[in-house]
Design an enzyme around this catalytic site. Sequence first.
Site, PDB file in Angstrom:
ATOM      1  N   ASP A   1      46.538  35.862  47.400  1.00 45.92           N
ATOM      2  CA  ASP A   1      47.168  37.036  46.782  1.00 45.92           C
ATOM      3  C   ASP A   1      47.894  38.000  47.725  1.00 45.92           C
ATOM      4  O   ASP A   1      48.267  39.092  47.330  1.00 45.92           O
ATOM      5  CB  ASP A   1      46.178  37.780  45.869  1.00 45.92           C
ATOM      6  CG  ASP A   1      45.339  38.869  46.526  1.00 45.92           C
ATOM      7  OD1 ASP A   1      45.534  39.190  47.693  1.00 45.92           O
ATOM      8  OD2 ASP A   1      44.480  39.424  45.828  1.00 45.92           O
TER       9      ASP A   1
ATOM     10  N   CYS B   1      47.842  53.215  36.295  1.00 44.08           N
ATOM     11  CA  CYS B   1      46.588  52.495  36.526  1.00 44.08           C
ATOM     12  C   CYS B   1      45.820  53.118  37.696  1.00 44.08           C
ATOM     13  O   CYS B   1      46.382  53.329  38.777  1.00 44.08           O
ATOM     14  CB  CYS B   1      46.895  51.031  36.815  1.00 44.08           C
ATOM     15  SG  CYS B   1      45.449  50.046  37.267  1.00 44.08           S
TER      16      CYS B   1
ATOM     17  N   CYS C   1      39.200  50.540  39.948  1.00 44.24           N
ATOM     18  CA  CYS C   1      38.660  50.888  38.632  1.00 44.24           C
ATOM     19  C   CYS C   1      38.243  49.595  37.952  1.00 44.24           C
ATOM     20  O   CYS C   1      39.002  48.616  37.971  1.00 44.24           O
ATOM     21  CB  CYS C   1      39.727  51.616  37.812  1.00 44.24           C
ATOM     22  SG  CYS C   1      39.207  52.060  36.129  1.00 44.24           S
TER      23      CYS C   1
END
Length: 374
Positions: A133, A213, A240
């Site tokens: 990633d 976000c 989160c």
Amino acid sequence: MATDLRQTIRDSAAALGFDACRFASAAEPWSAGERLAHFVEAGRHGEMGWMETTLERRSHPTAMWSEARTAIVLGLNYGPDHDPLPELADRSAGYISVYARGDDYHELIKGRLKTLAGQIAARTGEDVKVFVDTAPLMEKPLAQRAGLGWQGKHTNLLSREHGNWLFLGVILSAADLPVDAAETEHCGSCTACLDVCPTQAFPAPFQLDARRCLSYLTIEFPGPWPVEFRAATGSRIYGCDDCLAVCPWNKFAAASREARLQARDGLTGPRLADLAGLDDATFRTLFAKSPVKRIGRDRFLRNVLYAIGNSSDAGLIPAATRLLDDPAPVVRGAAVWALSRLMPGPHFAALAAERESTEPDPEVRIEWTGALAL
């Protein structure tokens, strides 16, 4: 022969500690690149400029490596041993996302991927590349194509076996190997992940506006947050988990078996008063080998101060006041906001009268002005 090779790869992946290993075509067309282009064109990537600059390479695996034919998609379970959301009730403690409480998964997974990729290259005689990633590869669509799970309404990968708690790694191979069946979407009418979001970051099911976000704001956003999101962060200081943790599919998930992903002492419910005292050296020591380290001490303290402002704990006023003299403007500005939330109005106005005129940074002076206007 190819079937035997796939089983050998799966066995090797399991021996290396991976919890899932499946195969997908890396060369067939898909619509994921078009969806990503719409996301960027709408500006929903926020300050993540690298998504725009790598958009073409990110659009399809072969856009990055033309020889890619097969994607071997690996999953590593990082599931917690309890529901983490009740921790948010303690407003004098900071909330760090479950995935960041242990060692940095990038380094953990990358080493194992390289080992497995070397074995695959030796057996097939074809080139391989590994990804965790940080490269322009869309792992989640590949994981869905390989059948590991599907992208839920929160846009994260969701697995019937592991719930929401899977780290992904990918090996691209120039070899043509048989592929697994893709997974279909199993969210049904459930909207739990959308409904729980503290900042309404989902404009529609299966769509995310990163600018709203809290994971983006706490980790990727570099400067002072828009005021509208500061109260919504509560005690979240890194990431989160809300949209992940409420998903009903987690009832099938198991706690991670990987020792290096277990929460370290002090990273579950760390006291905000202690975190507010971190200098650069102590920050680096506390978060050595942790993904938290990459955002740096100043951005982290900004997050801590927003949480202090939400704590309703007047005992944290001295900790925030000390940070009014911090060298970093982003920290000083966050301290202003925190104190405006904790101090009685007349006391804060008196402090502002003393401090505002001597503040050298214009953005911090704006924080004083804005806080006084509230």
